[in-house]
Design a protein around this motif. Structure first.
Motif: not given
Length: 239
Positions: A156-161, A165-178
């Motif tokens: 899921t992090m790769e799909l969000w990128k 390739y330099k973009h890291y997003t935590s699961l918690k942050l992704m859940a929040h913004v979505l």
């Protein structure tokens, strides 16, 4: 493209890991030396290998898996359920039980594994620990000779990128913004070692791990522009 993958062909997973020993002084001299060398680039000279050992669970060579939580969708007519279970106990046994699940129920070409940051952490960590324990890799983790598009892994992090390739997003942050409701977690990843070795509370860690599996599935649904799971659709399955 994601919509072409049937939800009931995806196994969502998350692992929790800790240092293989409870403290640095329990390591033999060779392992201490190897740990000092391995961790040098991160800890620099200001932090001793002993002080840095609390982070050893990040590396499969110096850590171990204490639980693997998995989740999968089932459909019966218009009814959708998401079932969650956890493998825990002695690492050798939980790895073998997880392998059995893959070999018996997720062993066809249509099946894929999904985790958040799974390609960088969960999938290789599980494979390395299986090899260390002498467990033959299940097909879904044996990537030798496979072309990139043949690897049955979703991240899921790769799909969000979206190729960044330099973009890291935590699961918690992704859940929040979505707009996914935040699970009621009473610990975070940095606390797992202490809860395991000092409080001896594996059940608490399992709950945390299972919530991450659920959140990963929710994030994946949002990436497909599908409705997230309701509470009554989530079922805990005893292992």
């Amino acid at each position: 493209m994601q919509s072409k993958i049937s939800l009931d062909n995806i196994l969502f997973l998350d692992i929790e890991t800790v240092p293989e020993k409870s403290s640095f002084d329990q390591l033999d001299d060779i392992t201490k030396e190897l740990w000092a060398h391995k961790s040098q680039y991160q800890r620099k000279d200001e932090i001793t290998p002993e002080e840095f050992y609390e982070r050893a669970g990040i590396w499969a060579e110096f850590g171990k898996i204490i639980c693997i939580s998995v989740g999968y969708f089932t459909f019966q007519g218009d009814t959708r359920n998401f079932r969650i279970t956890t493998f825990h106990g002695e690492e050798n046994k939980l790895l073998q039980d997880f392998k059995n699940l893959l070999d018996e129920h997720f062993n066809h070409a249509k099946h894929v594994l999904c985790a958040h940051n799974g390609k960088e952490f969960d999938f290789p960590y599980i494979a390395r620990r299986m090899i260390i324990h002498g467990i033959a890799l299940p097909e879904k983790l044996d990537l030798f000779g496979k072309k990139p598009w043949e690897i049955p892994h979703l991240d899921t992090m790769e799909l969000w990128k979206f190729g960044d390739y330099k973009h890291y997003t935590s699961l918690k942050l992704m859940a929040h913004v979505l707009g996914i409701p935040s699970p009621k977690e009473d610990i975070d990843g940095s606390m797992v070692r202490g809860v395991y070795y000092q409080q001896n509370d594996l059940k608490r860690i399992i709950t945390y791990c299972e919530l991450d599996v659920l959140t990963t599935a929710q994030v994946y649904l949002r990436l497909r522009n599908q409705a997230i799971l309701k509470d009554n659709e989530v079922k805990k399955v005893a292992n």
